[in-house]
Write a protein that holds these residues in place. Structure first.
Motif, PDB file in Angstrom:
ATOM      1  N   SER A  12     -36.841 -39.371 -83.948  1.00 52.44           N
ATOM      2  CA  SER A  12     -37.132 -40.633 -84.617  1.00 52.44           C
ATOM      3  C   SER A  12     -36.470 -41.802 -83.898  1.00 52.44           C
ATOM      4  O   SER A  12     -35.411 -41.650 -83.283  1.00 52.44           O
ATOM      5  CB  SER A  12     -36.636 -40.601 -86.068  1.00 52.44           C
ATOM      6  N   LEU A  13     -37.100 -42.962 -83.993  1.00 51.09           N
ATOM      7  CA  LEU A  13     -36.560 -44.208 -83.488  1.00 51.09           C
ATOM      8  C   LEU A  13     -37.020 -45.340 -84.382  1.00 51.09           C
ATOM      9  O   LEU A  13     -38.075 -45.248 -85.009  1.00 51.09           O
ATOM     10  CB  LEU A  13     -37.026 -44.499 -82.057  1.00 51.09           C
ATOM     11  N   ARG A  14     -36.241 -46.419 -84.425  1.00 56.78           N
ATOM     12  CA  ARG A  14     -36.657 -47.624 -85.117  1.00 56.78           C
ATOM     13  C   ARG A  14     -36.650 -48.800 -84.161  1.00 56.78           C
ATOM     14  O   ARG A  14     -35.624 -49.111 -83.554  1.00 56.78           O
ATOM     15  CB  ARG A  14     -35.752 -47.937 -86.316  1.00 56.78           C
ATOM     16  N   LEU A  15     -37.788 -49.442 -84.029  1.00 58.95           N
ATOM     17  CA  LEU A  15     -37.908 -50.635 -83.222  1.00 58.95           C
ATOM     18  C   LEU A  15     -37.752 -51.871 -84.096  1.00 58.95           C
ATOM     19  O   LEU A  15     -38.100 -51.861 -85.271  1.00 58.95           O
ATOM     20  CB  LEU A  15     -39.268 -50.690 -82.526  1.00 58.95           C
ATOM     21  N   ALA A  16     -37.238 -52.942 -83.507  1.00 59.99           N
ATOM     22  CA  ALA A  16     -37.098 -54.208 -84.201  1.00 59.99           C
ATOM     23  C   ALA A  16     -37.694 -55.326 -83.362  1.00 59.99           C
ATOM     24  O   ALA A  16     -37.646 -55.290 -82.130  1.00 59.99           O
ATOM     25  CB  ALA A  16     -35.630 -54.506 -84.501  1.00 59.99           C
ATOM     26  N   CYS A  17     -38.257 -56.303 -84.026  1.00 63.85           N
ATOM     27  CA  CYS A  17     -38.815 -57.482 -83.378  1.00 63.85           C
ATOM     28  C   CYS A  17     -38.281 -58.708 -84.097  1.00 63.85           C
ATOM     29  O   CYS A  17     -38.566 -58.905 -85.286  1.00 63.85           O
ATOM     30  CB  CYS A  17     -40.342 -57.444 -83.435  1.00 63.85           C
ATOM     31  N   VAL A  18     -37.504 -59.518 -83.390  1.00 62.76           N
ATOM     32  CA  VAL A  18     -36.945 -60.741 -83.950  1.00 62.76           C
ATOM     33  C   VAL A  18     -37.793 -61.926 -83.484  1.00 62.76           C
ATOM     34  O   VAL A  18     -38.012 -62.099 -82.286  1.00 62.76           O
ATOM     35  CB  VAL A  18     -35.483 -60.942 -83.540  1.00 62.76           C
ATOM     36  N   ALA A  19     -38.246 -62.728 -84.423  1.00 62.62           N
ATOM     37  CA  ALA A  19     -39.112 -63.862 -84.129  1.00 62.62           C
ATOM     38  C   ALA A  19     -38.360 -65.172 -84.289  1.00 62.62           C
ATOM     39  O   ALA A  19     -37.725 -65.417 -85.318  1.00 62.62           O
ATOM     40  CB  ALA A  19     -40.330 -63.860 -85.044  1.00 62.62           C
ATOM     41  N   SER A  20     -38.432 -66.021 -83.278  1.00 68.75           N
ATOM     42  CA  SER A  20     -37.784 -67.330 -83.319  1.00 68.75           C
ATOM     43  C   SER A  20     -38.792 -68.378 -83.772  1.00 68.75           C
ATOM     44  O   SER A  20     -39.428 -69.046 -82.963  1.00 68.75           O
ATOM     45  CB  SER A  20     -37.195 -67.690 -81.959  1.00 68.75           C
ATOM     46  N   THR A  21     -38.928 -68.485 -85.078  1.00 63.60           N
ATOM     47  CA  THR A  21     -39.812 -69.472 -85.671  1.00 63.60           C
ATOM     48  C   THR A  21     -39.329 -69.799 -87.072  1.00 63.60           C
ATOM     49  O   THR A  21     -38.823 -68.925 -87.780  1.00 63.60           O
ATOM     50  CB  THR A  21     -41.270 -68.977 -85.731  1.00 63.60           C
ATOM     51  N   SER A  22     -39.480 -71.048 -87.467  1.00 66.14           N
ATOM     52  CA  SER A  22     -39.121 -71.452 -88.817  1.00 66.14           C
ATOM     53  C   SER A  22     -40.208 -71.104 -89.826  1.00 66.14           C
ATOM     54  O   SER A  22     -39.985 -71.225 -91.032  1.00 66.14           O
ATOM     55  CB  SER A  22     -38.840 -72.954 -88.866  1.00 66.14           C
ATOM     56  N   ASP A  23     -41.357 -70.657 -89.325  1.00 66.00           N
ATOM     57  CA  ASP A  23     -42.495 -70.333 -90.176  1.00 66.00           C
ATOM     58  C   ASP A  23     -42.753 -68.834 -90.242  1.00 66.00           C
ATOM     59  O   ASP A  23     -43.898 -68.403 -90.376  1.00 66.00           O
ATOM     60  CB  ASP A  23     -43.749 -71.046 -89.674  1.00 66.00           C
ATOM     61  N   PHE A  24     -41.701 -68.039 -90.168  1.00 67.94           N
ATOM     62  CA  PHE A  24     -41.830 -66.589 -90.136  1.00 67.94           C
ATOM     63  C   PHE A  24     -42.697 -66.074 -91.283  1.00 67.94           C
ATOM     64  O   PHE A  24     -43.529 -65.187 -91.087  1.00 67.94           O
ATOM     65  CB  PHE A  24     -40.443 -65.941 -90.194  1.00 67.94           C
ATOM     66  N   ARG A  25     -42.513 -66.626 -92.459  1.00 65.63           N
ATOM     67  CA  ARG A  25     -43.219 -66.129 -93.642  1.00 65.63           C
ATOM     68  C   ARG A  25     -44.713 -66.394 -93.615  1.00 65.63           C
ATOM     69  O   ARG A  25     -45.447 -65.803 -94.409  1.00 65.63           O
ATOM     70  CB  ARG A  25     -42.611 -66.739 -94.905  1.00 65.63           C
ATOM     71  N   THR A  26     -45.181 -67.251 -92.720  1.00 64.86           N
ATOM     72  CA  THR A  26     -46.600 -67.565 -92.640  1.00 64.86           C
ATOM     73  C   THR A  26     -47.349 -66.688 -91.649  1.00 64.86           C
ATOM     74  O   THR A  26     -48.571 -66.803 -91.543  1.00 64.86           O
ATOM     75  CB  THR A  26     -46.819 -69.036 -92.268  1.00 64.86           C
ATOM     76  N   TYR A  27     -46.645 -65.822 -90.922  1.00 67.93           N
ATOM     77  CA  TYR A  27     -47.261 -65.008 -89.887  1.00 67.93           C
ATOM     78  C   TYR A  27     -47.449 -63.557 -90.309  1.00 67.93           C
ATOM     79  O   TYR A  27     -46.609 -62.982 -91.013  1.00 67.93           O
ATOM     80  CB  TYR A  27     -46.418 -65.023 -88.611  1.00 67.93           C
ATOM     81  N   SER A  28     -48.537 -62.976 -89.829  1.00 69.62           N
ATOM     82  CA  SER A  28     -48.677 -61.536 -89.800  1.00 69.62           C
ATOM     83  C   SER A  28     -48.079 -61.015 -88.495  1.00 69.62           C
ATOM     84  O   SER A  28     -47.995 -61.751 -87.504  1.00 69.62           O
ATOM     85  CB  SER A  28     -50.151 -61.132 -89.887  1.00 69.62           C
ATOM     86  N   PHE A  29     -47.679 -59.755 -88.496  1.00 69.11           N
ATOM     87  CA  PHE A  29     -47.096 -59.154 -87.302  1.00 69.11           C
ATOM     88  C   PHE A  29     -47.722 -57.801 -87.027  1.00 69.11           C
ATOM     89  O   PHE A  29     -48.135 -57.095 -87.953  1.00 69.11           O
ATOM     90  CB  PHE A  29     -45.577 -58.993 -87.458  1.00 69.11           C
ATOM     91  N   GLY A  30     -47.757 -57.464 -85.753  1.00 66.86           N
ATOM     92  CA  GLY A  30     -48.314 -56.185 -85.353  1.00 66.86           C
ATOM     93  C   GLY A  30     -47.488 -55.531 -84.263  1.00 66.86           C
ATOM     94  O   GLY A  30     -46.665 -56.172 -83.604  1.00 66.86           O
ATOM     95  N   TRP A  31     -47.714 -54.241 -84.111  1.00 65.18           N
ATOM     96  CA  TRP A  31     -47.162 -53.477 -82.997  1.00 65.18           C
ATOM     97  C   TRP A  31     -48.312 -52.863 -82.215  1.00 65.18           C
ATOM     98  O   TRP A  31     -49.233 -52.277 -82.801  1.00 65.18           O
ATOM     99  CB  TRP A  31     -46.228 -52.369 -83.482  1.00 65.18           C
ATOM    100  N   PHE A  32     -48.237 -53.013 -80.904  1.00 59.43           N
ATOM    101  CA  PHE A  32     -49.173 -52.390 -79.975  1.00 59.43           C
ATOM    102  C   PHE A  32     -48.376 -51.572 -78.974  1.00 59.43           C
ATOM    103  O   PHE A  32     -47.166 -51.759 -78.827  1.00 59.43           O
ATOM    104  CB  PHE A  32     -50.002 -53.442 -79.235  1.00 59.43           C
ATOM    105  N   ARG A  33     -49.056 -50.681 -78.272  1.00 54.78           N
ATOM    106  CA  ARG A  33     -48.392 -49.922 -77.225  1.00 54.78           C
ATOM    107  C   ARG A  33     -49.320 -49.740 -76.038  1.00 54.78           C
ATOM    108  O   ARG A  33     -50.539 -49.748 -76.170  1.00 54.78           O
ATOM    109  CB  ARG A  33     -47.916 -48.558 -77.742  1.00 54.78           C
ATOM    110  N   GLN A  34     -48.707 -49.566 -74.869  1.00 58.51           N
ATOM    111  CA  GLN A  34     -49.471 -49.403 -73.648  1.00 58.51           C
ATOM    112  C   GLN A  34     -48.793 -48.389 -72.740  1.00 58.51           C
ATOM    113  O   GLN A  34     -47.651 -48.579 -72.328  1.00 58.51           O
ATOM    114  CB  GLN A  34     -49.621 -50.737 -72.918  1.00 58.51           C
ATOM    115  N   ALA A  35     -49.501 -47.315 -72.452  1.00 59.20           N
ATOM    116  CA  ALA A  35     -49.037 -46.305 -71.523  1.00 59.20           C
ATOM    117  C   ALA A  35     -49.555 -46.643 -70.127  1.00 59.20           C
ATOM    118  O   ALA A  35     -50.560 -47.350 -69.988  1.00 59.20           O
ATOM    119  CB  ALA A  35     -49.515 -44.925 -71.951  1.00 59.20           C
ATOM    120  N   PRO A  36     -48.899 -46.147 -69.076  1.00 61.29           N
ATOM    121  CA  PRO A  36     -49.339 -46.448 -67.714  1.00 61.29           C
ATOM    122  C   PRO A  36     -50.796 -46.079 -67.480  1.00 61.29           C
ATOM    123  O   PRO A  36     -51.231 -44.975 -67.813  1.00 61.29           O
ATOM    124  CB  PRO A  36     -48.415 -45.589 -66.848  1.00 61.29           C
ATOM    125  N   GLY A  37     -51.549 -47.011 -66.922  1.00 61.20           N
ATOM    126  CA  GLY A  37     -52.943 -46.773 -66.610  1.00 61.20           C
ATOM    127  C   GLY A  37     -53.887 -46.845 -67.788  1.00 61.20           C
ATOM    128  O   GLY A  37     -55.085 -46.604 -67.628  1.00 61.20           O
TER     129      GLY A  37
END
Length: 125
Positions: free
Chosen positions: A17-42
């Motif tokens: 198991s692992l936990r990733l975190a994403c910190v956003a530098s914006t004063s409007d954090f509550r107005t955004y949706s967020f997503g996670w994507f991934r990309q393997a080589p090729g």
């Protein structure tokens, strides 16, 4: 421009198991949706998970459903991706995304406005 910084990547054994975190530098954090994507080589960058403004609506790729969980902490301007039961095929660079996509657009890169630089996940025994 919203700045996004991912952390928590590393090497893990299959089934771990692992936990990733994403910190956003914006004063409007509550107005955004967020997503996670991934990309393997090729390979193309693929959708993993998303969370809407309220935090009460989430979406997952079929490949991670039941193993990954996305959440957000508005007080900390942070989005998390909790990953368990990791498999070899989960190895990739994981990217955090922010935006205000319509439902039909959350599955593709074009649906998101802002991106982090990514954090690497490796899976090895």
């Amino acid at each position: 421009q919203v700045q996004l910084v991912e952390s928590g990547g590393g090497s893990v054994q299959p089934g771990g198991s692992l936990r990733l975190a994403c910190v956003a530098s914006t004063s409007d954090f509550r107005t955004y949706s967020f997503g996670w994507f991934r990309q393997a080589p090729g390979k193309e960058r693929e959708f993993v998970a998303a969370i809407r403004v309220s935090g009460g609506t989430t979406h997952y790729a079929d490949s991670v459903k039941g193993r990954f969980s996305i959440s957000r902490d508005n007080a900390k301007n942070t989005v998390y991706l909790q990953m368990s039961g990791l498999k070899y095929e989960d190895a990739a660079v994981y990217y955090c995304a922010a935006g205000k996509p319509i439902l039909s657009a959350i599955w593709t890169m074009r649906g998101w406005r802002h991106w982090g630089q990514g954090t690497q996940i490796t899976v090895s025994s």
